[in-house]
Design a protein around this motif. Sequence first.
Motif, PDB file in Angstrom:
ATOM      1  N   ALA A 203       3.595  -8.575   5.186  1.00 14.43           N
ATOM      2  CA  ALA A 203       4.953  -8.203   5.599  1.00 14.43           C
ATOM      3  C   ALA A 203       5.959  -8.499   4.498  1.00 14.43           C
ATOM      4  CB  ALA A 203       5.333  -8.949   6.872  1.00 14.43           C
ATOM      5  N   GLY A 204       5.687  -9.508   3.678  1.00 14.13           N
ATOM      6  CA  GLY A 204       6.570  -9.858   2.570  1.00 14.13           C
ATOM      7  C   GLY A 204       6.234  -9.140   1.285  1.00 14.13           C
ATOM      8  N   LEU A 205       5.287  -8.163   1.357  1.00  7.18           N
ATOM      9  CA  LEU A 205       4.859  -7.392   0.182  1.00  7.18           C
ATOM     10  C   LEU A 205       4.375  -8.305  -0.940  1.00  7.18           C
ATOM     11  CD1 LEU A 205       7.710  -4.693   0.109  1.00  7.18           C
ATOM     12  CD2 LEU A 205       5.433  -4.527   1.136  1.00  7.18           C
TER      13      LEU A 205
ATOM     14  N   SER B 222       1.327 -10.396  -3.090  1.00  6.19           N
ATOM     15  CA  SER B 222       0.036 -10.028  -3.664  1.00  6.19           C
ATOM     16  C   SER B 222      -1.102 -10.509  -2.779  1.00  6.19           C
ATOM     17  CB  SER B 222      -0.104 -10.639  -5.062  1.00  6.19           C
ATOM     18  OG  SER B 222      -1.430 -10.507  -5.536  1.00  6.19           O
ATOM     19  N   GLU B 223      -2.160  -9.701  -2.669  1.00  9.84           N
ATOM     20  CA  GLU B 223      -3.345 -10.103  -1.919  1.00  9.84           C
ATOM     21  C   GLU B 223      -4.073 -11.256  -2.610  1.00  9.84           C
ATOM     22  OE1 GLU B 223      -5.807  -6.687  -1.354  1.00  9.84           O
ATOM     23  OE2 GLU B 223      -4.703  -6.041   0.440  1.00  9.84           O
ATOM     24  N   ASP B 224      -3.724 -11.529  -3.871  1.00  5.09           N
ATOM     25  CA  ASP B 224      -4.331 -12.641  -4.602  1.00  5.09           C
ATOM     26  C   ASP B 224      -3.599 -13.954  -4.364  1.00  5.09           C
ATOM     27  OD1 ASP B 224      -6.161 -10.884  -5.772  1.00  5.09           O
ATOM     28  OD2 ASP B 224      -4.780 -10.410  -7.406  1.00  5.09           O
ATOM     29  N   GLU B 225      -2.454 -13.893  -3.675  1.00  2.00           N
ATOM     30  CA  GLU B 225      -1.670 -15.093  -3.413  1.00  2.00           C
ATOM     31  C   GLU B 225      -2.406 -15.999  -2.437  1.00  2.00           C
ATOM     32  OE1 GLU B 225       2.477 -15.909  -1.104  1.00  2.00           O
ATOM     33  OE2 GLU B 225       2.602 -14.535  -2.824  1.00  2.00           O
ATOM     34  N   ALA B 226      -2.435 -17.280  -2.770  1.00  2.00           N
ATOM     35  CA  ALA B 226      -3.138 -18.235  -1.909  1.00  2.00           C
ATOM     36  C   ALA B 226      -2.527 -18.248  -0.516  1.00  2.00           C
ATOM     37  CB  ALA B 226      -3.076 -19.624  -2.521  1.00  2.00           C
ATOM     38  N   PRO B 227      -3.346 -18.211   0.524  1.00  2.33           N
ATOM     39  CA  PRO B 227      -2.826 -18.229   1.887  1.00  2.33           C
ATOM     40  C   PRO B 227      -1.995 -19.479   2.161  1.00  2.33           C
ATOM     41  CG  PRO B 227      -5.146 -17.634   1.872  1.00  2.33           C
ATOM     42  CD  PRO B 227      -4.825 -18.096   0.496  1.00  2.33           C
ATOM     43  N   LEU B 228      -0.869 -19.311   2.855  1.00  2.00           N
ATOM     44  CA  LEU B 228      -0.082 -20.469   3.274  1.00  2.00           C
ATOM     45  C   LEU B 228      -0.885 -21.303   4.266  1.00  2.00           C
ATOM     46  CD1 LEU B 228       3.595 -19.234   3.807  1.00  2.00           C
ATOM     47  CD2 LEU B 228       2.624 -20.452   1.862  1.00  2.00           C
ATOM     48  N   ALA B 229      -0.642 -22.608   4.224  1.00  2.00           N
ATOM     49  CA  ALA B 229      -1.402 -23.517   5.080  1.00  2.00           C
ATOM     50  C   ALA B 229      -1.122 -23.275   6.551  1.00  2.00           C
ATOM     51  CB  ALA B 229      -1.085 -24.963   4.718  1.00  2.00           C
ATOM     52  N   ASP B 230       0.113 -22.926   6.888  1.00  2.00           N
ATOM     53  CA  ASP B 230       0.450 -22.750   8.295  1.00  2.00           C
ATOM     54  C   ASP B 230       1.640 -21.819   8.421  1.00  2.00           C
ATOM     55  OD1 ASP B 230       0.342 -23.047  10.997  1.00  2.00           O
ATOM     56  OD2 ASP B 230       0.950 -25.148  11.055  1.00  2.00           O
ATOM     57  N   ILE B 231       1.591 -20.938   9.418  1.00  2.00           N
ATOM     58  CA  ILE B 231       2.698 -20.056   9.772  1.00  2.00           C
ATOM     59  C   ILE B 231       3.022 -20.331  11.233  1.00  2.00           C
ATOM     60  CG2 ILE B 231       3.521 -17.673   9.936  1.00  2.00           C
ATOM     61  CD1 ILE B 231       2.853 -18.412   7.112  1.00  2.00           C
ATOM     62  N   SER B 232       4.273 -20.621  11.533  1.00  2.00           N
ATOM     63  CA  SER B 232       4.632 -20.988  12.901  1.00  2.00           C
ATOM     64  C   SER B 232       4.571 -19.778  13.823  1.00  2.00           C
ATOM     65  CB  SER B 232       6.039 -21.591  12.935  1.00  2.00           C
ATOM     66  OG  SER B 232       7.011 -20.601  12.675  1.00  2.00           O
ATOM     67  N   ASP B 233       4.397 -20.061  15.117  1.00  2.00           N
ATOM     68  CA  ASP B 233       4.414 -18.997  16.119  1.00  2.00           C
ATOM     69  C   ASP B 233       5.757 -18.264  16.113  1.00  2.00           C
ATOM     70  OD1 ASP B 233       1.894 -19.818  16.769  1.00  2.00           O
ATOM     71  OD2 ASP B 233       2.411 -20.644  18.738  1.00  2.00           O
TER      72      ASP B 233
ATOM     73  N   ALA C 230      11.406  -3.054  15.686  1.00  2.00           N
ATOM     74  CA  ALA C 230      12.749  -2.507  15.463  1.00  2.00           C
ATOM     75  C   ALA C 230      12.784  -1.401  14.420  1.00  2.00           C
ATOM     76  CB  ALA C 230      13.703  -3.628  15.054  1.00  2.00           C
ATOM     77  N   SER C 231      11.894  -1.464  13.428  1.00  2.00           N
ATOM     78  CA  SER C 231      11.941  -0.450  12.355  1.00  2.00           C
ATOM     79  C   SER C 231      10.576  -0.273  11.716  1.00  2.00           C
ATOM     80  CB  SER C 231      12.961  -0.850  11.283  1.00  2.00           C
ATOM     81  OG  SER C 231      12.567  -2.059  10.651  1.00  2.00           O
ATOM     82  N   ASP C 232      10.376   0.897  11.134  1.00  2.00           N
ATOM     83  CA  ASP C 232       9.101   1.228  10.490  1.00  2.00           C
ATOM     84  C   ASP C 232       9.141   0.754   9.039  1.00  2.00           C
ATOM     85  OD1 ASP C 232       6.652   2.164   9.864  1.00  2.00           O
ATOM     86  OD2 ASP C 232       7.161   4.297   9.957  1.00  2.00           O
ATOM     87  N   GLY C 233       8.941  -0.552   8.866  1.00  2.00           N
ATOM     88  CA  GLY C 233       8.995  -1.143   7.539  1.00  2.00           C
ATOM     89  C   GLY C 233       7.718  -1.894   7.224  1.00  2.00           C
ATOM     90  N   PRO C 234       7.773  -2.799   6.251  1.00  2.00           N
ATOM     91  CA  PRO C 234       6.569  -3.535   5.846  1.00  2.00           C
ATOM     92  C   PRO C 234       6.007  -4.411   6.963  1.00  2.00           C
ATOM     93  CG  PRO C 234       8.538  -4.429   4.778  1.00  2.00           C
ATOM     94  CD  PRO C 234       8.926  -3.143   5.405  1.00  2.00           C
ATOM     95  N   GLU C 235       6.866  -4.880   7.879  1.00  2.00           N
ATOM     96  CA  GLU C 235       6.373  -5.707   8.979  1.00  2.00           C
ATOM     97  C   GLU C 235       5.458  -4.893   9.895  1.00  2.00           C
ATOM     98  OE1 GLU C 235      10.288  -7.242   7.564  1.00  2.00           O
ATOM     99  OE2 GLU C 235       9.611  -5.304   8.352  1.00  2.00           O
ATOM    100  N   ARG C 236       5.881  -3.685  10.241  1.00  2.00           N
ATOM    101  CA  ARG C 236       5.049  -2.839  11.095  1.00  2.00           C
ATOM    102  C   ARG C 236       3.741  -2.488  10.393  1.00  2.00           C
ATOM    103  NH1 ARG C 236       7.716   2.360  13.859  1.00  2.00           N
ATOM    104  NH2 ARG C 236       9.034   0.659  14.678  1.00  2.00           N
TER     105      ARG C 236
END
Length: 417
Positions: free
Chosen positions: A278-280, A282-293, A305-311
């Motif tokens: 969603a943040g565009l 790199s697929e090579d970027e190390a995964p974040l340890a945690d993403i909140s709900d 709401a819109s047809d953007g990178p999040e969708r």
Amino acid sequence: MSVAIRHDDLRKRNRAMVIAAVRRTGQPSRTEIAGSTGLSHSTISAISADLIAEGILIEIKGAEAATAKRGRPQVALGLAADAAEIVTVVLSLNYLSVAVVDYSGQLVSEEERKIDTLSMSREELIGLCVAMVRRQLEQRHAAGRKVLRIGMAVQGITDSASRMLLWSPITPHADIEFGDRLETATGIPVTVENDCNMIAVALRWRRPERYRNDFIAILLSHGIGMGMMLKGELFTGTQSSGGEFGHMIHRPDGALCRCGRRGCVEAYAGNYAIWRNAGLRSEDEAPLADISDEEIRDLADRARASDGPEREAFRVAGEAIGFGLGSLFALIDPAPVAVVGIGAAAFDLIEPPLRVAIDRTAGGQHNKAISFDTEPNERPLIREGCTMRALTFVDEELFAAGLAAADNPVSQSSRIA
């Protein structure tokens, strides 16, 4: 000799059926138990009398079964809460819970901790688990209660003997002998199970009309997991807990997964993967340890709401899960699917591309027969599954004690408390 063995097996099976009927229904009458088990009224009467004498069942005074309409009131039966207790331990990314549950399945007490599983040493992690369990056991001992089983659910691959955590993305340590260490510290039998398998066990208890012989539970959270029932049995490997759906390869040499490999389903559908796409980034970027709900819910709202990178990020996630499921359904018959975890709150975004992907696989011929339910919160299910698994072991111990007492009248006055 063989006749006696078969008779004991039949008695044990019938007792188990009665206990399961009471546990699932809550406070059924003997007539309701006969109807749900297929056992005769005389058999139910004899078994319930034995179980009441052993302190396993109780008659609910002043309560009548809900189905009693006229004629003689139907006395309700319930499980004796003080017959035994169990402890559940739930370990997932940055979270540890230890709870005491009584024999009727009711929560007695619980301690929860937010921890940093990725930075803790092996000994710190084991030591904290042991310390929290001991605190709960000390309280129960002071109350005059006896805990008969400890059931642990962990995020990761466990061994088929239910003794240790072989590997998990939540910790850098492998082959953690939780079962042996907890058992040595407490003197209580311990089982260690995969958390998604425990979700499947809980679903089967909650909704047996839907989740009975064949079904799949998929955890959509920071990680992607699967618990699967086939022909009424929990699917496991010969050496491990099996069912590592999130680490099936979706795209060879693709996005970086937190397991260290590339192209896994999780690397496109896990919380960190959706956030990364969603943040565009790199697929090579190390995964974040945690993403909140909250962050995932916010991304889902923006996608709606819109047809953007999040969708697009949710579309990619649905596609990865769909291709994985389609490949699975090329091997087995279509089965109900429960989507569990925070990802279920965004399933309206995930399901359309998921079904499109299934259609593109050999399992696509079953697409219309595949149904989905959602459960947004996995933690209650994990603990419930762990509870039911542990109580099943306790049932067997109480059954064995009851059968031994029946064969030895001198010991009938004693019971496991």
